[in-house]
Design a protein around this motif. Structure first.
Motif, short mmCIF file in Angstrom:
data_model
loop_
_atom_site.label_atom_id
_atom_site.label_comp_id
_atom_site.label_asym_id
_atom_site.label_seq_id
_atom_site.Cartn_x
_atom_site.Cartn_y
_atom_site.Cartn_z
N THR A 65 7.19 8.03 -7.85
CA THR A 65 5.94 7.96 -7.10
C THR A 65 5.82 6.61 -6.38
O THR A 65 6.43 5.61 -6.80
N LYS A 66 5.00 6.60 -5.34
CA LYS A 66 4.75 5.36 -4.61
C LYS A 66 4.02 4.36 -5.50
O LYS A 66 4.28 3.16 -5.43
N GLU A 67 3.15 4.87 -6.36
CA GLU A 67 2.41 4.02 -7.29
C GLU A 67 3.37 3.27 -8.22
O GLU A 67 3.19 2.10 -8.54
N GLU A 68 4.41 3.97 -8.65
CA GLU A 68 5.43 3.37 -9.52
C GLU A 68 6.12 2.20 -8.80
O GLU A 68 6.34 1.13 -9.37
N VAL A 69 6.43 2.39 -7.51
CA VAL A 69 7.06 1.33 -6.70
C VAL A 69 6.12 0.14 -6.60
O VAL A 69 6.51 -1.02 -6.79
N ILE A 70 4.85 0.41 -6.31
CA ILE A 70 3.84 -0.66 -6.18
C ILE A 70 3.74 -1.43 -7.50
O ILE A 70 3.74 -2.66 -7.49
N ASN A 71 3.68 -0.72 -8.61
CA ASN A 71 3.58 -1.39 -9.92
C ASN A 71 4.80 -2.24 -10.21
O ASN A 71 4.68 -3.37 -10.70
N LEU A 72 5.99 -1.75 -9.90
CA LEU A 72 7.22 -2.51 -10.13
C LEU A 72 7.21 -3.79 -9.31
O LEU A 72 7.54 -4.87 -9.84
N LEU A 73 6.85 -3.70 -8.05
CA LEU A 73 6.91 -4.87 -7.17
C LEU A 73 5.71 -5.80 -7.33
O LEU A 73 5.70 -6.90 -6.79
N SER A 74 4.72 -5.38 -8.11
CA SER A 74 3.54 -6.22 -8.35
C SER A 74 3.70 -7.07 -9.60
O SER A 74 2.91 -7.96 -9.88
N GLU A 75 4.72 -6.76 -10.40
CA GLU A 75 4.93 -7.48 -11.67
C GLU A 75 5.19 -8.95 -11.44
O GLU A 75 5.85 -9.33 -10.51
N ASP A 88 18.06 -8.93 -10.28
CA ASP A 88 18.29 -8.19 -11.51
C ASP A 88 18.53 -6.73 -11.13
O ASP A 88 17.62 -6.03 -10.70
N GLN A 89 19.78 -6.29 -11.28
CA GLN A 89 20.16 -4.95 -10.86
C GLN A 89 19.33 -3.86 -11.56
O GLN A 89 19.09 -2.80 -11.00
N GLU A 90 18.86 -4.17 -12.75
CA GLU A 90 18.02 -3.22 -13.49
C GLU A 90 16.73 -2.91 -12.70
O GLU A 90 16.26 -1.78 -12.71
N ASN A 91 16.18 -3.92 -12.04
CA ASN A 91 14.99 -3.72 -11.22
C ASN A 91 15.27 -2.81 -10.03
O ASN A 91 14.45 -1.98 -9.66
N VAL A 92 16.45 -2.97 -9.43
CA VAL A 92 16.85 -2.13 -8.30
C VAL A 92 16.98 -0.68 -8.78
O VAL A 92 16.53 0.25 -8.09
N VAL A 93 17.55 -0.49 -9.96
CA VAL A 93 17.69 0.85 -10.53
C VAL A 93 16.31 1.47 -10.76
O VAL A 93 16.09 2.66 -10.48
N LYS A 94 15.36 0.67 -11.22
CA LYS A 94 13.99 1.18 -11.43
C LYS A 94 13.37 1.62 -10.11
O LYS A 94 12.71 2.67 -10.04
N LEU A 95 13.56 0.84 -9.05
CA LEU A 95 13.05 1.22 -7.73
C LEU A 95 13.72 2.50 -7.24
O LEU A 95 13.08 3.40 -6.71
N PHE A 96 15.03 2.56 -7.44
CA PHE A 96 15.83 3.72 -7.03
C PHE A 96 15.36 4.98 -7.76
O PHE A 96 15.34 6.07 -7.21
N SER A 97 14.96 4.82 -9.01
CA SER A 97 14.58 5.95 -9.87
C SER A 97 13.09 6.30 -9.78
O SER A 97 12.67 7.31 -10.34
N ALA A 98 12.31 5.48 -9.10
CA ALA A 98 10.87 5.70 -9.02
C ALA A 98 10.56 7.07 -8.41
O ALA A 98 11.17 7.47 -7.42
N LYS A 119 0.86 -1.18 0.00
CA LYS A 119 0.00 0.00 0.00
C LYS A 119 0.90 1.24 0.00
O LYS A 119 2.06 1.15 0.40
N GLU A 120 0.36 2.37 -0.43
CA GLU A 120 1.16 3.59 -0.49
C GLU A 120 1.77 3.94 0.87
O GLU A 120 2.90 4.42 0.93
N GLN A 121 1.04 3.68 1.97
CA GLN A 121 1.57 4.04 3.29
C GLN A 121 2.74 3.14 3.72
O GLN A 121 3.40 3.42 4.71
#
Length: 145
Positions: free
Chosen positions: A135-145, A123-133, A4-6
């Motif tokens: 918005t919180k929604e972006e993090v949720i979408n990345l980790l929901s894949e 996959d270090q590319e995924n860590v970079v995506k999290l690092f670059s996110a 969740k965003e919180q």
């Protein structure tokens, strides 16, 4: 992984790994996943064995004794753009961490969460995506894949 965003804090800054672990634990407490004692157990676990996982991530969680402090399975995600060192004084490498996953698993569910996080972050590319996110929604979408 139900996030969740919180559960997510972006753009965090910490001087020490202890501060970072404490904050990850405070998010778990604030969201009703654990009792406040669990935070001390997360710090205790870090003193026993480092929760640094490589690839710029750490997954702090409580000791086995702290299971009684877990109310519900939950996760906190902290993004730390400036990084924080998870190195011990005896370490020869810096062990810089940019993403922290605070973990509390009820009834053995922490093993499944650990596995999902480890696979995603291998996959270090995924860590970079999290690092670059941004918005919180972006993090949720990345980790929901």
């Amino acid at each position: 992984m139900l996030l969740k965003e919180q559960d997510i804090l972006l753009g965090q800054e910490f001087a020490t790994k202890e501060e970072a672990i404490r904050k990850a634990g405070e998010v778990l407490v604030a969201n009703g996943y654990v009792d406040s004692e669990y935070v001390d157990a997360m710090l205790e676990r870090e003193n026993i064995v480092s929760t640094y996982m490589g690839n710029f991530i750490a997954i702090p969680h409580g000791t086995d004794d702290a299971k009684k402090s877990i109310k519900n399975t939950g996760i906190s995600v902290l993004q730390i753009p400036g990084g924080v060192s998870f190195a011990s004084p005896e370490d020869t490498e810096d062990k810089l961490v940019f993403i922290i996953f605070g973990l509390a698993g009820k009834d053995g569910e922490h093993l499944e969460l650990l596995s999902k996080i480890a696979i995603f972050c291998s996959d270090q590319e995924n860590v970079v995506k999290l690092f670059s996110a941004k918005t919180k929604e972006e993090v949720i979408n990345l980790l929901s894949e």
